[in-house]
Enzyme design. Sequence first.
Site, PDB file in Angstrom:
ATOM      1  N   HIS A 184       0.900  -1.349  -0.185  1.00 49.47           N
ATOM      2  CA  HIS A 184       0.098  -0.155   0.245  1.00 49.47           C
ATOM      3  C   HIS A 184       0.805   1.229   0.025  1.00 49.47           C
ATOM      4  O   HIS A 184       0.650   2.067  -0.857  1.00 49.47           O
ATOM      5  CB  HIS A 184      -0.837   0.023   1.221  1.00 49.47           C
ATOM      6  CG  HIS A 184      -1.884   1.170   1.458  1.00 49.47           C
ATOM      7  ND1 HIS A 184      -3.088   0.948   1.063  1.00 49.47           N
ATOM      8  CD2 HIS A 184      -1.641   2.376   1.860  1.00 49.47           C
ATOM      9  CE1 HIS A 184      -3.708   2.483   1.241  1.00 49.47           C
ATOM     10  NE2 HIS A 184      -2.705   3.182   1.690  1.00 49.47           N
ATOM     11  N   GLU A 185       1.632   1.565   1.126  1.00 48.61           N
ATOM     12  CA  GLU A 185       2.707   2.623   0.991  1.00 48.61           C
ATOM     13  C   GLU A 185       3.381   2.765  -0.189  1.00 48.61           C
ATOM     14  O   GLU A 185       3.845   3.868  -0.665  1.00 48.61           O
ATOM     15  CB  GLU A 185       3.587   2.380   2.372  1.00 48.61           C
ATOM     16  CG  GLU A 185       2.447   2.432   3.657  1.00 48.61           C
ATOM     17  CD  GLU A 185       1.688   3.756   3.829  1.00 48.61           C
ATOM     18  OE1 GLU A 185       1.564   4.950   2.907  1.00 48.61           O
ATOM     19  OE2 GLU A 185       0.534   3.555   4.163  1.00 48.61           O
ATOM     20  N   HIS A 187       1.729   4.350  -2.990  1.00 46.23           N
ATOM     21  CA  HIS A 187       1.771   5.995  -2.631  1.00 46.23           C
ATOM     22  C   HIS A 187       3.155   6.378  -3.205  1.00 46.23           C
ATOM     23  O   HIS A 187       3.317   7.392  -3.757  1.00 46.23           O
ATOM     24  CB  HIS A 187       1.727   6.367  -1.371  1.00 46.23           C
ATOM     25  CG  HIS A 187       0.307   6.339  -0.754  1.00 46.23           C
ATOM     26  ND1 HIS A 187      -0.701   7.037  -1.473  1.00 46.23           N
ATOM     27  CD2 HIS A 187      -0.301   5.900   0.293  1.00 46.23           C
ATOM     28  CE1 HIS A 187      -1.925   6.892  -0.482  1.00 46.23           C
ATOM     29  NE2 HIS A 187      -1.598   6.225   0.435  1.00 46.23           N
ATOM     30  N   HIS A 231       3.469   6.816  -6.924  1.00 45.45           N
ATOM     31  CA  HIS A 231       2.787   8.034  -7.376  1.00 45.45           C
ATOM     32  C   HIS A 231       3.908   9.100  -7.193  1.00 45.45           C
ATOM     33  O   HIS A 231       3.629  10.203  -7.885  1.00 45.45           O
ATOM     34  CB  HIS A 231       1.644   8.069  -6.309  1.00 45.45           C
ATOM     35  CG  HIS A 231       0.564   8.949  -7.043  1.00 45.45           C
ATOM     36  ND1 HIS A 231      -0.507   9.437  -6.349  1.00 45.45           N
ATOM     37  CD2 HIS A 231       0.513   9.631  -8.388  1.00 45.45           C
ATOM     38  CE1 HIS A 231      -1.398  10.134  -7.056  1.00 45.45           C
ATOM     39  NE2 HIS A 231      -0.689  10.232  -8.220  1.00 45.45           N
TER      40      HIS A 231
END
Length: 676
Positions: free
Chosen positions: A467-468, A471, A474
């Site tokens: 998940h991290e 990010h 991105h």
Amino acid sequence: MSILNKQFNTAHDTAPFSQIKNEDYIPAFDLAIEKTKAEIDAIINNPDIPTFENTIAAIAYSGMELDRISNIFFNLHAAETNDELDKIAQEVAPKLAELANDITLNPLLFERIKTVYEQKDKLSLDGEQQTLLQKSYRDFVRNGALLDKEKKETLRQIDTELAVLKLKFGENVLAETNTYQLHITDEQDLAGLPEGTIEAARGLAEAQDKAGWIFTLDFPSYIPFLTYADNRMLRREIAIAAGRKAFQNNEYNNEENILKIVRLRFQRAQLLGYDAHAHFVLEERMAQHPLKVETFLNDLLHKAKPAAEREFQELSIFANKLHGIEQLEKWDTAYYSEKLKQEKFDLDDELLKPYFQLEKVLDGVFTIAQRLYDLYFHEVQHIDKYHDEVRTFEVNDSNNNLIAVFYADFFPRKGKRNGAWMTSFKPQYRKEDKDERPHISIVCNFTRPTATKPSLLTFNEVTTLFHEFGHALHGMLADTTYPNLSGTSVFWDFVELPSQIMENWCNEKEALELFAKHYQTGETIPMELIDKIKASASFMEGMATLRQLGFGLLDIGWHAQDPRHIDNVKSFENSCFVSTQLLPDVKENAMSPSFSHIFNGGYSSGYYSYKWAEVLDADAYAYFQEKGIFDKTVADKFKENILSKGGIEHPMTLYKRFRGKEPSVDALLKRAGLIK
């Protein structure tokens, strides 16, 4: 002049952490604030007529030294704080709030922006420039540029007070987390706990020269205790301790801080012409209006609640049959869910953990990023770190061009707040034909290695890492001109799409076989375990969904109305949880006093966005599944239209360009097993 105000003489212009002293921060902030004011004055006093370049672009590039210092300081304040940094933060926060107001409330500066904005149809601007112009004008209006002098002064006072209150809220939660310890000296009280958890607890006790075992409210200690400890009274004790963080009669109580924060947010929104804080926030979100958020949450609630109630009934019957439990309590659900999962799927985290050694999982996520996005990660030792445990990487493309610097900080420490997050020390942007590459960091609180074992992750920790890292991608793959449109500078209910879509690869055989290797034997995770992971993916998903919807409804409850009538945090919170509550209330506990996402982080009126982004991610991942989870065409489209674009266009425009259509909620409901 502080080292923070000078050009860093370091590899890739990275932060010189080892050379920064606490006493450097205040002078550095003060000087950078003065420099920012001078840059703004130069824009205002420019004798030329206002243009996009001399006004809008100039503002976008102003204050970059201050932003850099702020990024370094506040990231350390979250990951490596101490009493001294807490004091500095309390001193600096009002100064930064005042400067922001000095800029956005300056009538001469706004007049220049307005002049350019009113000519927008006649200017030959590209899409990114048009977005920046719209955003610049709107940001000033939303921050009081159209207010009269008296109301501007009121706004200043509110913003200064809010900056300090939010910091205080977070510091109280961290202090409460650090204060509590469950000290066990009777070995029988460890029954049911995994060997690695026991070993870590012994290590904590030894570090304090104590006999026995110590458990804390840090997630790698707290979650396993709640999930596995057979002693129900001790589960009750630690669960109540977690639930009363900042909700006790002591100096760290956050109830008054909450009431002040929500009232000030409401007052601010009203001052700017909005019905309530949520109306103000959601104007800059895909959802746009509180009514749409409430409809979205209640629609999901309507679909998830029957499944949640069935799951809760099944769990209640199971706990009664197993141990004669008449009424499930807060400290029972994780424990009996784990037991039921073992019975139904013959699967538990202790069976999986040997296959999820942190180093191998990290290599796996790097390999997946290479296959999807042509990124290559090289661990390096010449980049300065803020703590010995931090790992540093250069990230290159297939032509060996630097794409990003990547920091990874994995384990709990006394000065680190709970949870996991991605952040940046420097954004990507282009200026004077130079593409400045970003410095991205992920911060987690994973299970530490022990004397006999490496760091072995639970499956939940594996998905957290993915998940991290989503990010981080991105941020790393950003390809924009202006820093304030770069990377994760997007609508808040869009920012979770890149992170949540990455979690899907954790459930796929093709991906798991890249990194799920037994830490002792090197054996690849057996197919039967992969099948069980997939089969159990939607286990208790109804209850998990109901819990998330409860948090979203609590958030919107605090922020979508006039909160001045609320005088009791606990009773208001209970009224918000009525439609989602399955367990009895615990009178000593309240969620809001430690709900850092909405009172200290950036999620006020935005907690719904986790579920909103799940709709996007389920729909987007269905596209990968149609073509193949490593399909380069789909990956290139996702990279080109989502990961690299930052906030340069409206998120729905970007999404439809990637997917060819708007997202459908059905993909999420099917994945969660809530509809056939």
